[in-house]
Design a protein around this motif. Structure first.
Motif: not given
Length: 447
Positions: A39-68
Motif C-alpha cells: 500500500f505505501p508503494d501504491f500511495a506513492e506511485y498514484f499520489d493518494r492518501n491511506a484512505q483511498e488506497t485502503a479501498w483496494v483491499s476493502a473492495l476485494a473483501l467486500a466483493v469476496q464476501q458479498a458475492a459468497s
C-alpha cells in the motif's frame, strides 16, 4: 446409484479436502493480509492518501464476501469442484490485470472486483465441503483448513517485501497472479459427497439457492448480526497492521515480522481451538463468544502500543500485541463456521457459509476505509484500532443471544455423541430428579 453414507466419513478423502481448504484459505485471505505491505508503494506511485488506497483491499473483501452467497448457490447447483476452479482463474486474472494499472481505479477493478469475484467463488464452497466431510472432528478439520491464512501470511509477508524491493509492485502483482492460479487444482480435489439430509434435487429458484430462508431461524439471525459487527474490526489488521507497524517506527522488514508474529499466533490457535472444541467440554456458541471478545481486546492492545525508538528496533511490545491478537483471532475463525451445522443442519451448511461471508462483507467494506480515514485525521492508527476493537466487542456481546452461549446454573456433562446436525441447537435435556421422601420424580427445568 451409490447409497448415501450414514454420516460424514470423518476422515479418508476428507483430509485431502481439508488440505485443499488449507491452500484455498492461504491463497485468499493470506494474500489479502500480506497485500497491505504494497500500500505505501501504491500511495506513492498514484499520489493518494491511506484512505483511498485502503479501498483496494476493502473492495476485494467486500466483493469476496458479498458475492459468497452466489458462490454457494452455484456450488449447490453445479458442485463445489467446477465453481472453485473457475474462481481460481478469475483471481489470477485480477492480479495480472492490476500489474498493468495506470490509475488507482484500475486497482479497484483488478484487485477489488475481478480478484474479489474469484475469491467469492472459492472460499465458501471449499470450507463448506470440509464441514460436510467431518462431524466428530469438524472443528479440528476446519481449523486445519483455516490455518492456511496464517501459514500463507507467515511466508508471503517477508516474500512480498522481498519482491517489492527487487521487482517493484508491478512485478510483485504479476508473480502473485501466478501463485493464486494454484486455486484451480485445489478445486479439482473437492470430490462431491452425498449425505442424509441433503435436498432431493437442485433448488427450484435463485432465492432458494441463495438460502435466504435461513434468516427465519432466530439463532442464525443472531449469529449473522453479531458477525456483521465483528467484521468491521476483524479485517483491519489484514489491511493496516503492516502500515501501523511502519507508523510506530519499524522498518519494512520489521513490519513484515509483526505480520508474521500475528500469523504464527493465528496458526497455533486455530489448531489448538479446533482440538479443544472437539472435546465437547464447552458449547461452541460459548467458545465463540469468548474468543470474539478476546479478539476485540487484542485489537485494543495493538492500538495502544507505544512508538518504538528507531527502524532497527524489533518492536517487542508491538510483536507481543500482534501475537496476542493472532491467538485470539485464530481461535475465533474456525468457530464461526463450525457452529453453522448445529444451527442450520448439515444440508444447508454451504449456503449458510456464503450468507455469513456476505454479512461479514458489510464490516469488510466499512472497516478499512474507516481505519484509513481515522489515520488521516489523527496521524496514526491508534484511533483506528481502538474503534474497530470496540466493534468486535459489540458483536461478541450479541453472540450471548445464541443457544448455550451463557452457562446454565447446573453443571453440564460432556456429550457422548457428536453435536446435533439437523438444525437449531437442541435445548439442554431435562433431568429427572428423585426426592428421598417422594417416589415421584420431578423435572429440573429452571434454575
Amino acid at each position: 446409484m451409490t447409497p448415501k453414507p450414514t454420516g460424514p466419513p470423518d476422515g479418508g478423502w476428507g483430509w485431502v479436502v481439508a488440505a485443499a481448504g488449507f491452500a484455498v484459505n492461504g491463497l485468499s485471505y493470506g494474500v489479502l493480509r500480506s497485500l497491505g505491505l504494497a500500500f505505501p508503494d501504491f500511495a506513492e506511485y498514484f499520489d493518494r492518501n491511506a484512505q483511498e488506497t485502503a479501498w483496494v483491499s476493502a473492495l476485494a473483501l467486500a466483493v469476496q464476501q458479498a458475492a459468497s452467497p452466489v458462490g454457494s448457490a452455484l456450488s449447490t447447483r453445479w458442485g463445489a469442484r467446477p465453481v472453485v476452479m473457475v474462481g481460481g482463474v478469475l483471481t489470477s486474472l485480477g492480479f495480472v490485470f492490476s500489474a498493468f494499472a495506470h490509475s488507482l481505479l484500475h486497482l479497484y477493478l483488478g484487485l477489488g472486483v475481478l480478484a474479489g469475484s474469484g475469491w467469492a467463488l472459492v472460499f465458501a464452497p471449499a470450507l463448506g465441503t470440509v464441514s460436510r466431510y467431518f462431524s466428530r472432528r469438524r472443528v479440528l478439520a476446519v481449523g486445519l483448513a483455516l490455518t492456511g491464512n496464517g501459514a500463507s501470511s507467515l511466508l508471503l509477508a517477508p516474500a512480498l517485501q522481498l519482491l517489492l524491493d527487487n521487482f517493484g509492485w508491478r512485478g510483485a502483482l504479476l508473480l502473485l497472479g501466478a501463485v493464486t492460479l494454484h486455486l484451480t487444482p485445489c478445486g479439482a480435489l473437492l470430490r462431491p459427497l452425498a449425505l442424509p439430509g441433503d435436498p432431493l434435487g437442485p433448488p427450484r429458484s435463485p432465492l432458494a439457492a441463495l438460502g435466504l430462508g435461513l434468516f427465519r431461524r432466530r439463532a442464525f439471525l443472531v449469529l449473522t448480526l453479531g458477525t456483521a459487527l465483528v467484521g468491521v474490526g476483524y479485517f483491519i489488521p489484514y489491511v493496516h497492521l503492516a502500515p501501523h507497524a511502519l507508523d510506530r517506527g519499524l522498518g519494512g522488514y520489521g513490519a513484515a515480522l509483526v505480520v508474521a508474529a500475528a500469523a504464527m499466533g493465528d496458526i497455533g490457535a486455530r489448531l489448538l481451538c479446533g482440538w479443544l472444541a472437539d472435546q465437547g467440554w464447552v458449547p461452541l456458541p460459548r467458545l465463540l463468544t469468548i474468543c470474539g471478545a478476546l479478539t476485540g481486546l487484542g485489537l485494543l492492545a495493538v492500538g495502544l502500543v507505544p512508538v518504538v525508538g528507531n527502524e532497527d528496533s524489533w518492536g517487542g511490545p508491538l510483536l507481543a500485541a500482534a501475537g496476542a491478537y493472532g491467538l485470539s483471532a485464530g481461535s475465533y475463525a474456525p468457530l464461526i463456521f463450525c457452529v453453522l451445522p448445529e444451527l442450520v443442519g448439515i444440508g444447508n451448511v454451504v449456503q449458510a457459509t456464503g450468507l455469513v461471508m456476505m454479512l461479514l462483507s458489510l464490516g469488510g467494506l466499512l472497516g478499512p476505509p474507516l481505519s484509513g480515514f481515522l489515520r488521516d485525521e489523527t496521524g496514526d492508527f491508534t484511533a483506528s484500532f481502538l474503534t474497530c476493537g470496540s466493534f468486535v466487542l459489540s458483536g461478541s456481546f450479541i453472540y450471548l443471544g445464541l443457544p448455550k452461549a451463557l452457562p446454565s446454573c447446573r453443571p453440564a456433562s460432556r456429550p457422548g455423541t457428536p453435536p446435533p446436525e439437523m438444525g437449531e441447537l437442541l435445548p439442554v435435556p431435562q433431568v429427572a430428579l428423585l426426592s428421598p421422601g417422594d417416589p415421584h420424580s420431578t423435572l429440573d427445568t429452571t434454575c
